[in-house]
Design a protein around this motif. Structure first.
Motif, PDB file in Angstrom:
ATOM      1  N   VAL A 115      16.312  76.333  32.867  1.00  0.00           N
ATOM      2  CA  VAL A 115      17.112  75.650  33.884  1.00  0.00           C
ATOM      3  C   VAL A 115      18.149  76.643  34.409  1.00  0.00           C
ATOM      4  O   VAL A 115      19.077  77.020  33.696  1.00  0.00           O
ATOM      5  N   ILE A 116      17.980  77.071  35.654  1.00  0.00           N
ATOM      6  CA  ILE A 116      18.888  78.052  36.257  1.00  0.00           C
ATOM      7  C   ILE A 116      19.912  77.313  37.108  1.00  0.00           C
ATOM      8  O   ILE A 116      19.566  76.699  38.119  1.00  0.00           O
ATOM      9  N   ASP A 117      21.143  77.358  36.697  1.00  0.00           N
ATOM     10  CA  ASP A 117      22.211  76.693  37.447  1.00  0.00           C
ATOM     11  C   ASP A 117      22.673  77.554  38.615  1.00  0.00           C
ATOM     12  O   ASP A 117      23.041  77.033  39.667  1.00  0.00           O
ATOM     13  N   SER A 118      22.668  78.859  38.428  1.00  0.00           N
ATOM     14  CA  SER A 118      23.062  79.784  39.493  1.00  0.00           C
ATOM     15  C   SER A 118      22.623  81.182  39.080  1.00  0.00           C
ATOM     16  O   SER A 118      22.085  81.378  37.990  1.00  0.00           O
ATOM     17  N   ALA A 119      22.857  82.137  39.948  1.00  0.00           N
ATOM     18  CA  ALA A 119      22.540  83.537  39.634  1.00  0.00           C
ATOM     19  C   ALA A 119      23.552  84.419  40.335  1.00  0.00           C
ATOM     20  O   ALA A 119      24.022  84.102  41.426  1.00  0.00           O
ATOM     21  N   LEU A 120      23.869  85.529  39.683  1.00  0.00           N
ATOM     22  CA  LEU A 120      24.843  86.461  40.253  1.00  0.00           C
ATOM     23  C   LEU A 120      24.561  87.851  39.712  1.00  0.00           C
ATOM     24  O   LEU A 120      24.368  88.024  38.507  1.00  0.00           O
ATOM     25  N   GLY A 121      24.540  88.817  40.610  1.00  0.00           N
ATOM     26  CA  GLY A 121      24.297  90.191  40.180  1.00  0.00           C
ATOM     27  C   GLY A 121      22.932  90.340  39.540  1.00  0.00           C
ATOM     28  O   GLY A 121      21.912  89.990  40.131  1.00  0.00           O
ATOM     29  N   ASP A 122      22.907  90.816  38.309  1.00  0.00           N
ATOM     30  CA  ASP A 122      21.652  91.028  37.590  1.00  0.00           C
ATOM     31  C   ASP A 122      21.253  89.840  36.733  1.00  0.00           C
ATOM     32  O   ASP A 122      20.236  89.908  36.037  1.00  0.00           O
ATOM     33  N   HIS A 123      22.031  88.761  36.762  1.00  0.00           N
ATOM     34  CA  HIS A 123      21.849  87.719  35.762  1.00  0.00           C
ATOM     35  C   HIS A 123      21.638  86.327  36.343  1.00  0.00           C
ATOM     36  O   HIS A 123      22.216  85.970  37.374  1.00  0.00           O
ATOM     37  N   PHE A 124      20.795  85.553  35.638  1.00  0.00           N
ATOM     38  CA  PHE A 124      20.730  84.110  35.839  1.00  0.00           C
ATOM     39  C   PHE A 124      21.816  83.462  34.985  1.00  0.00           C
ATOM     40  O   PHE A 124      22.142  83.950  33.904  1.00  0.00           O
TER      41      PHE A 124
END
Length: 822
Positions: free
Chosen positions: A307-316
């Motif tokens: 479950v991916i709530d958000s992503a930023l840069g290199d990371h989920f």
């Protein structure tokens, strides 16, 4: 002077995760401007969530991460003064009442990095949740983090606060502006937050100027976003003599008047509840409704859906969930539950080890790209493209011609993804061959390519590859090619080799190797290698000529040479000896009679291709994936047609371009509509995608020209960084260490890509990499983050974005080495 007490030891490069707890509600308080009443709202919220000292079922924290001005007049002291039982904290307090970036710069202490500020917030959030947990089972905690100035005001490092706090992705309480012009500043602040992926739970207006009726307009405006607007009466003016008493009375009245705060508290509770409940139901909902690509649903279990709530840069930013182990009567699948023993909340970072299927270039959640996409969306939306032009498409076409620097190509055809771009390339090449040699329409044209190549999942693209797990089960699949064996490059036991299959050397029955080579630069040096390894070049030419002669005897007519330059991606992540591919291209062009006996012997003024049109599929390998703008530069030859996608838009939007020579273009010229290239998509030359591609390409080029990847140039024989260096984000010593492991058969690294070929059964259907995939993604309560991968059978590949830092790479390399040696 700044005061700073670190809460824990900082780990460079460790990602900061988003904040989410089952029962502790965390909110970021942003202001539409300065002097709009953020601290008043903070005080009211603290009173509303802990109404009396006797109520012990609610733990409330107030944080002011950075503050300027005298400490005696700070926002923290104000909140502490008018509340009771509230835990308050200011991390950085500078005496000078200026913007934090100026105050920090003029301080005698080192300005804090963004990550230092974020980690202290995380630490306080953990303390708040732990304090809540010590009270009772049904208690709740509240954490309010008040920012300084407006939404885009700079933090201590100079980064805007909206960007600085974005890794936490805390839901937002936006304090609107009641002054003249406040409607505009409030809406602008909201849009700035929304474009960065924040969820605004409520807009609060301290109505200092009711005569402007800002609240009435804002309530109507925010209805379309389902964001409630709450108003508060203003506190007494500070110019009154009895100011202190009046302010105290103001908050006493607020405390005793539930109508003033109860609805606000209800809004915040419901927003938190809605978010957590939605996250709890996503996995069972996905299992019921979705059909995932490249996934065997017969073996898919709910707990393995991320479950991916958000992503930023290199990371989920993913949600840590646990299954309760029982099934509801009305639901075939059990619902998830949020674990209660998570000391760091229920969010966990995952390094995006597949670069989201090779698309990530400039990082997830890139606010600059998001803003540029919004600009193009507002300017165009989407517009029809045939016999029309818009600025982003023409600018991108011109930029590609300049950056790719292929003298053969002059035309750009737009499509939406790599597979369809390959289909376009096929139509171009096959038609050009048929037209030049005046072949009957029923003549079957084949593709010349390499074994293990793969060009996409559409029907025509699949036919260009040998039978494999990807295509052989497809009813309409018809292999239409001759595929050559090829020599592979790899590192084994700390040394680099070329493995040449026995088929290339006539009458040989075993694989043999060349090497060791001291480094990839030596191995990839085409000019030097041709001078010192003529034996290999002659061997390759002999093998190629033999395959072409055998094909001629079978009556095969080729329509194109199609290659994935340097790296064969989806079908195994193999690094090819560039001399072999260069030799293959040159041989086709220099000896066209081997392909078509009746064809021209050399290129003519009316022809830019000889023998066969050469197609380079750079969907995966291009746009700096391997460290250069094109992979063809490693071969020092240029294709007649090339296909580019994946990194083209920096990882934000789907877009593909097929570049072609003027000769290929002219093959479709005529007086009849049916002579034209009858291919297109509804979203051809999507203006938003083209504009973002322009911005992305410009940024990548700046990084390339500015030496931002020089830290990744391997030391020793590699020497000074130049455009001709081979380089890798993966440290050379680390790659050599991997190659020494018993579980590793061979390994290679180039640019963003690391491919670890594990010992044991090979191929896409192999399960060799599965246990390592599980170990890399498994939850470890001692770790803040894990690694998400998508192995290809026995190949555990991991790739970075172009913005991955040295610190992050060091941590990822350490974690991978730890898993492979455990």
């Amino acid at each position: 002077m700044a005061t700073h007490t670190p809460s824990w030891t900082e780990e460079k490069g460790t990602p900061t995760g988003a904040l989410l707890y089952p029962h502790t509600k965390t909110y970021m308080i942003f202001g539409a401007n300065t002097d709009v009443g953020k601290t008043v709202v903070s005080t009211v919220l603290c009173l509303a969530t802990r109404r009396t000292p006797e109520v012990i079922d609610e733990v409330v924290y107030y944080l002011k991460p950075v503050s300027t001005g005298p400490a005696t007049e700070s926002d923290e002291s104000y909140v502490r003064k008018y509340t009771n039982g509230i835990r308050t904290k200011t991390f950085y307090q500078w005496d000078k009442a200026v913007s934090p970036h100026i105050a920090a710069r003029e301080s005698t202490q080192r300005p804090p990095r963004d990550v230092e500020v974020l980690r202290q917030i995380i630490c306080c959030a953990e303390q708040c949740d732990n304090a809540r947990g010590s009270v009772g089972e049904k208690d709740e905690g509240w954490l309010f983090v008040e920012t300084a100035g407006g939404v885009l005001s700079p933090g201590p490092s100079g980064t805007s606060q909206a960007d600085m706090y974005r890794p936490l992705r805390m839901p937002v309480i936006l304090v609107g502006d009641s002054k003249m012009g406040g409607i505009s500043t409030t809406i602008s602040a909201f849009e700035s937050l929304r474009i960065r992926g924040y969820d605004v739970s409520v807009v609060v207006l301290v109505d200092f100027h009711p005569e402007y009726q800002n609240a009435d307009y804002l309530k109507e405006y925010f209805t379309k976003y389902s964001v409630p607007v709450h108003t508060l009466p203003p506190p007494p003016s500070s110019d009154r003599e009895d100011f202190e008493e009046k302010v105290q009375a103001y908050y006493e009245e607020i405390r005793e008047t539930p109508d003033s705060w109860y609805e606000l508290k209800r809004i915040l509770r419901n927003a938190h509840l809605h978010r957590t409940q939605r996250l709890l139901t996503m996995r069972p909902g996905a299992l019921k409704r979705l059909w995932y690509p490249f996934t065997q649903h017969g073996t898919l279990v709910q707990k393995n859906i991320m479950v991916i709530d958000s992503a930023l840069g290199d990371h989920f930013q993913t949600v840590v969930l646990e299954e309760p182990g029982k099934t509801d009567d009305d639901d075939r699948y059990p619902r998830d539950v949020m674990p209660e023993d998570r000391s760091r909340g229920v969010m966990q970072s995952f390094f995006d080890g597949s670069a989201s299927w090779w698309t990530q270039g400039l990082g997830h959640g890139n606010s600059y790209l998001a803003l540029e996409a919004a600009y193009a969306s507002g300017r165009y939306g989407h517009v029809i493209f045939p016999e029309a032009i818009h600025e982003p498409a023409l600018k991108l076409a011109e930029a590609l011609m300049a950056k790719i620097n292929n003298p053969r190509v002059s035309r750009v055809f737009f499509s939406d993804n790599g597979s369809t771009g390959v289909e376009v390339a096929l139509k171009m090449a096959l038609h050009a061959v048929r037209a030049r040699f005046r072949l009957p329409t029923d003549t079957k044209l084949w593709i010349l390519g390499l074994r293990d190549s793969y060009h996409g999942d559409t029907m025509g693209a699949m036919d260009c590859s040998m039978p494999s797990a990807f295509n052989q089960q497809i009813e309409w699949y018809t292999p239409r090619g001759v595929w050559l064996d090829y020599p592979k490059v790899f590192c084994r036991r700390g040394r680099w080799f070329i493995s040449i299959p026995p088929s290339i050397k006539a009458h040989s029955t075993a694989e043999f190797t060349r090497g060791p080579f001291p480094d990839l630069d030596t191995l990839f040096g085409i000019a030097a290698k041709r001078a010192t390894h003529d034996e290999d070049k002659t061997l390759y030419e002999t093998y190629i000529a033999r395959i072409l002669f055998e094909s001629q005897k079978k009556g095969i007519h080729f329509g194109a040479l199609m290659l994935e330059p340097v790296v064969l991606g989806a079908n195994g992540m193999h690094l090819v000896d560039p001399l072999f591919q260069r030799t293959l291209v040159e041989h086709i062009r220099n000896f066209p009679h081997l392909v078509f006996p009746a064809g021209p012997s050399r290129e003519t003024p009316h022809s830019t291709w000889s023998g066969l049109p050469v197609i380079f599929d750079e969907v995966f390998t291009g746009m700096f994936r391997l460290g250069r703008v094109t992979a063809s530069s490693f071969l020092d030859v240029h294709p007649d047609i090339s296909v580019h996608a994946k990194l083209l838009t920096g990882g934000l939007l789907p877009l593909c371009v097929t570049l072609a020579s003027e000769s290929i273009f002219n093959a479709f010229s005529g007086n009849q509509k049916t002579d034209a290239l009858l291919h297109g998509h509804s979203y051809t030359a999507h203006p938003i995608g083209c504009h973002v591609a322009n911005v992305s390409l410009e940024r990548m080029w700046q990084m390339y020209e500015g030496g931002e990847w020089n830290w990744a140039i391997w030391t020793g024989k590699f020497g000074k960084a130049t455009r001709q260096n081979s380089w890798s984000f993966w440290p050379r010593d680390f790659v050599h260490s991997l190659s020494q492991l018993i579980v590793v058969a061979e390994v290679w690294a180039l640019g963003c890509v690391l491919a670890v070929h594990l010992s044991g059964p090979a191929g896409y259907t192999s399960a060799q990499a599965y246990r390592f995939q599980v170990a890399l993604r498994s939850r470890d309560k001692d770790k803040d983050w894990n690694i998400h991968t998508r192995p290809l059978g026995n190949v555990l590949y991991i790739m970075t974005s172009l913005t991955t830092t040295h610190e992050t790479m060091t941590l990822v390399a350490e974690r991978l080495l730890d898993v492979l040696t455990s």
